[in-house]
Design a protein around this motif. Structure first.
Motif, PDB file in Angstrom:
ATOM      1  N   ARG A  98     -26.705 -34.396   7.699  1.00 47.06           N
ATOM      2  CA  ARG A  98     -27.383 -33.139   7.352  1.00 47.06           C
ATOM      3  C   ARG A  98     -27.751 -32.352   8.596  1.00 47.06           C
ATOM      4  N   LEU A  99     -28.161 -33.044   9.640  1.00 46.25           N
ATOM      5  CA  LEU A  99     -28.589 -32.369  10.861  1.00 46.25           C
ATOM      6  C   LEU A  99     -27.432 -31.829  11.683  1.00 46.25           C
ATOM      7  N   LEU A 100     -26.289 -32.489  11.636  1.00 42.50           N
ATOM      8  CA  LEU A 100     -25.213 -32.182  12.583  1.00 42.50           C
ATOM      9  C   LEU A 100     -23.976 -31.555  11.961  1.00 42.50           C
ATOM     10  N   SER A 101     -23.787 -31.665  10.663  1.00 37.78           N
ATOM     11  CA  SER A 101     -22.558 -31.149  10.066  1.00 37.78           C
ATOM     12  C   SER A 101     -22.545 -29.630  10.076  1.00 37.78           C
ATOM     13  N   PHE A 102     -21.348 -29.078  10.210  1.00 37.18           N
ATOM     14  CA  PHE A 102     -21.185 -27.627  10.169  1.00 37.18           C
ATOM     15  C   PHE A 102     -19.769 -27.303   9.737  1.00 37.18           C
ATOM     16  N   ASP A 103     -19.540 -26.067   9.349  1.00 39.95           N
ATOM     17  CA  ASP A 103     -18.232 -25.610   8.916  1.00 39.95           C
ATOM     18  C   ASP A 103     -17.363 -25.337  10.142  1.00 39.95           C
ATOM     19  N   GLY A 104     -16.116 -25.759  10.102  1.00 44.92           N
ATOM     20  CA  GLY A 104     -15.215 -25.555  11.233  1.00 44.92           C
ATOM     21  C   GLY A 104     -15.052 -24.101  11.617  1.00 44.92           C
ATOM     22  N   ALA A 105     -15.309 -23.199  10.686  1.00 42.85           N
ATOM     23  CA  ALA A 105     -15.194 -21.770  10.993  1.00 42.85           C
ATOM     24  C   ALA A 105     -16.237 -21.307  11.987  1.00 42.85           C
ATOM     25  N   GLU A 106     -17.269 -22.103  12.222  1.00 44.53           N
ATOM     26  CA  GLU A 106     -18.353 -21.672  13.109  1.00 44.53           C
ATOM     27  C   GLU A 106     -17.980 -21.684  14.586  1.00 44.53           C
ATOM     28  N   HIS A 107     -16.938 -22.385  14.985  1.00 46.26           N
ATOM     29  CA  HIS A 107     -16.571 -22.444  16.408  1.00 46.26           C
ATOM     30  C   HIS A 107     -16.380 -21.048  16.999  1.00 46.26           C
ATOM     31  N   PRO A 108     -16.800 -20.853  18.282  1.00 45.91           N
ATOM     32  CA  PRO A 108     -17.505 -21.796  19.141  1.00 45.91           C
ATOM     33  C   PRO A 108     -18.984 -21.899  18.771  1.00 45.91           C
ATOM     34  N   VAL A 109     -19.465 -23.147  18.710  1.00 44.47           N
ATOM     35  CA  VAL A 109     -20.839 -23.395  18.303  1.00 44.47           C
ATOM     36  C   VAL A 109     -21.440 -24.459  19.213  1.00 44.47           C
ATOM     37  N   ALA A 110     -22.685 -24.236  19.628  1.00 44.23           N
ATOM     38  CA  ALA A 110     -23.385 -25.130  20.540  1.00 44.23           C
ATOM     39  C   ALA A 110     -24.526 -25.820  19.819  1.00 44.23           C
ATOM     40  N   LEU A 111     -24.739 -27.080  20.155  1.00 40.86           N
ATOM     41  CA  LEU A 111     -25.845 -27.861  19.621  1.00 40.86           C
ATOM     42  C   LEU A 111     -26.990 -27.835  20.620  1.00 40.86           C
ATOM     43  N   GLN A 112     -28.160 -27.354  20.178  1.00 33.25           N
ATOM     44  CA  GLN A 112     -29.318 -27.397  21.060  1.00 33.25           C
ATOM     45  C   GLN A 112     -30.169 -28.618  20.724  1.00 33.25           C
ATOM     46  N   LEU A 113     -30.458 -29.418  21.755  1.00 33.41           N
ATOM     47  CA  LEU A 113     -31.249 -30.626  21.599  1.00 33.41           C
ATOM     48  C   LEU A 113     -32.646 -30.445  22.169  1.00 33.41           C
ATOM     49  N   GLY A 114     -33.605 -31.138  21.577  1.00 36.48           N
ATOM     50  CA  GLY A 114     -34.955 -31.215  22.108  1.00 36.48           C
ATOM     51  C   GLY A 114     -35.282 -32.646  22.445  1.00 36.48           C
ATOM     52  N   GLY A 115     -35.933 -32.854  23.567  1.00 33.10           N
ATOM     53  CA  GLY A 115     -36.323 -34.196  23.961  1.00 33.10           C
ATOM     54  C   GLY A 115     -36.591 -34.256  25.450  1.00 33.10           C
ATOM     55  N   SER A 116     -37.162 -35.378  25.881  1.00 37.24           N
ATOM     56  CA  SER A 116     -37.447 -35.549  27.301  1.00 37.24           C
ATOM     57  C   SER A 116     -37.105 -36.946  27.798  1.00 37.24           C
ATOM     58  N   ASP A 117     -36.551 -37.773  26.925  1.00 34.98           N
ATOM     59  CA  ASP A 117     -36.152 -39.132  27.294  1.00 34.98           C
ATOM     60  C   ASP A 117     -34.649 -39.132  27.554  1.00 34.98           C
ATOM     61  N   PRO A 118     -34.224 -39.353  28.796  1.00 34.18           N
ATOM     62  CA  PRO A 118     -32.782 -39.288  29.109  1.00 34.18           C
ATOM     63  C   PRO A 118     -31.940 -40.214  28.235  1.00 34.18           C
ATOM     64  N   ALA A 119     -32.417 -41.429  27.992  1.00 37.97           N
ATOM     65  CA  ALA A 119     -31.631 -42.374  27.204  1.00 37.97           C
ATOM     66  C   ALA A 119     -31.481 -41.904  25.760  1.00 37.97           C
ATOM     67  N   LYS A 120     -32.551 -41.372  25.179  1.00 40.35           N
ATOM     68  CA  LYS A 120     -32.467 -40.880  23.800  1.00 40.35           C
ATOM     69  C   LYS A 120     -31.571 -39.654  23.710  1.00 40.35           C
ATOM     70  N   LEU A 121     -31.661 -38.771  24.678  1.00 41.41           N
ATOM     71  CA  LEU A 121     -30.811 -37.587  24.659  1.00 41.41           C
ATOM     72  C   LEU A 121     -29.347 -37.984  24.804  1.00 41.41           C
ATOM     73  N   ALA A 122     -29.059 -38.945  25.668  1.00 44.02           N
ATOM     74  CA  ALA A 122     -27.681 -39.412  25.817  1.00 44.02           C
ATOM     75  C   ALA A 122     -27.179 -40.025  24.512  1.00 44.02           C
ATOM     76  N   LYS A 123     -28.031 -40.798  23.840  1.00 44.67           N
ATOM     77  CA  LYS A 123     -27.645 -41.379  22.561  1.00 44.67           C
ATOM     78  C   LYS A 123     -27.375 -40.288  21.522  1.00 44.67           C
ATOM     79  N   ALA A 124     -28.215 -39.254  21.502  1.00 43.49           N
ATOM     80  CA  ALA A 124     -28.015 -38.149  20.562  1.00 43.49           C
ATOM     81  C   ALA A 124     -26.689 -37.440  20.834  1.00 43.49           C
ATOM     82  N   VAL A 125     -26.352 -37.265  22.100  1.00 43.40           N
ATOM     83  CA  VAL A 125     -25.067 -36.638  22.450  1.00 43.40           C
ATOM     84  C   VAL A 125     -23.912 -37.503  21.960  1.00 43.40           C
TER      85      VAL A 125
END
Length: 348
Positions: free
Chosen positions: A67-94
């Motif tokens: 639900r959080l990450l899915s999008f329609d292919g027609a949206e390209h180019p599209v960027a995902l903006q992340l929030g966080g301050s823990d490098p390991a968690k952000l890397a896992k989210a990526v």
């Protein structure tokens, strides 16, 4: 991931930096730039870079990923903006987001909301540039697309002439592919998020100076930009420009983006085709268990300034929320508008 997307991934900021092809984006906005909004905007501009709402890394790791990450292919180019301050968690989210095929990953270093402050990320990170650099380094290590930063010029009592270059130096040294700068301070104490978008004075000149001092680095600007003419003026000084509320509240301003900034032939927007595409999209969304209002709410400001626009807004605002509302509500709303005006008149 399609070949088209791979090309976007590789060339998005490289083209802008080397060939001086500008990037025009619609800024990430919480509660606004969801997937339905982005699909709608994509029907008006084929080239504008679209951003998700900020998605917190913890939510991706522990929450409803599809639900959080899915999008329609027609949206390209599209960027995902992340929030966080823990490098390991952000890397896992990526890593989790990578199979979805986003064209860019952006780290939020500018949002001043209470929720963000309680999590010590967003604009709070302006106070700890070393942490931001660690986050970027960790994200870059697992990303095959550009990793960028969106920040303010400073927070609270920081002196922007010192704080902003200190942040830029840190994140660029960590490998950030681009920096987008909202040309206002954020006040973490005493101002609401809404007030933070309006009260702190804009300082576009400091963003220009950051670019002048770093000619080989992609630097983009946003904050308070209302028209494509203003966007074009900013592009005389920086590499990219974002519109936020101006694009959302009157999406027709996007109708001339492809011609003005990407060299597409000038042509009139086929508003009937837009209507039909949005009706088809809404129909698919409803068939999948969604509601018309989730799509229609992003379309309310489309025809600002044209005869019939008030009735158009009324239909989408009232009829779309009714139980069982279907795509025919979109047709009725479009029928209320006098579309004899030019795209320029619609987007004025």
């Amino acid at each position: 991931m399609t070949g088209q997307t791979e090309a976007n991934n590789l060339n998005l900021y490289r083209k802008a930096s080397v060939s001086k092809v500008p990037i025009f984006g619609v800024a990430p906005m919480i509660d606004w730039t969801d997937r339905h909004c982005r699909y709608f905007h994509r029907q008006i501009s084929g080239n504008a870079l679209l951003y998700t709402e900020m998605v917190v890394a913890d939510a991706i790791i522990h929450g409803p990923r599809e639900r959080l990450l899915s999008f329609d292919g027609a949206e390209h180019p599209v960027a995902l903006q992340l929030g966080g301050s823990d490098p390991a968690k952000l890397a896992k989210a990526v890593e989790i987001a990578t199979p979805h095929g986003y064209d860019e990953i952006n780290l939020n270093v500018g949002c001043p909301s209470d929720r963000v402050q309680s999590g010590t990320f967003g604009a709070c990170l302006m106070l700890t540039p070393g942490t931001v650099a660690d986050c970027i380094r960790a994200m870059k290590a697992v990303s095959d697309v550009p990793v960028t930063v969106k920040c303010r010029i400073g927070v609270d009592d920081q002196e922007p002439e010192l704080a902003l270059p200190a942040l830029l130096d840190k994140v660029l040294d960590a490998g950030a592919d681009a920096v987008w700068i909202h040309a206002r301070k954020a006040w973490l104490k005493g101002l609401s998020p809404k007030e933070n978008r309006e009260i702190p004075p804009l300082d576009y000149e400091i963003v220009y100076r950051m670019k002048q001092a770093r000619p080989d680095v992609f630097i983009g600007i946003n904050g308070g930009i209302q028209t494509l003419d203003e966007a074009a003026e900013h592009l005389r000084h920086v590499d990219g420009v974002m519109l936020g509320r101006a694009a959302y509240q009157n999406a027709a301003v996007l109708a001339d983006v492809d011609h003005r900034f990407f060299g597409a032939p000038q042509s009139e927007t086929d508003w009937d085709e837009l209507r039909d595409r949005m009706m088809a999209y809404a129909g698919r969304h409803i068939a999948g268990g969604g509601r018309l209002q989730q799509v229609a709410r992003h379309m309310v400001g489309l025809f600002t300034g044209l005869p019939g626009a008030r009735r158009y807004r009324q239909i989408l605002s009232t009829d779309a929320v009714k139980a069982g509302a279907g795509p025919e509500v979109i047709a009725a709303a479009f029928a209320a508008v006098d579309l004899a005006g030019t795209p320029e008149a619609v987007g004025a």
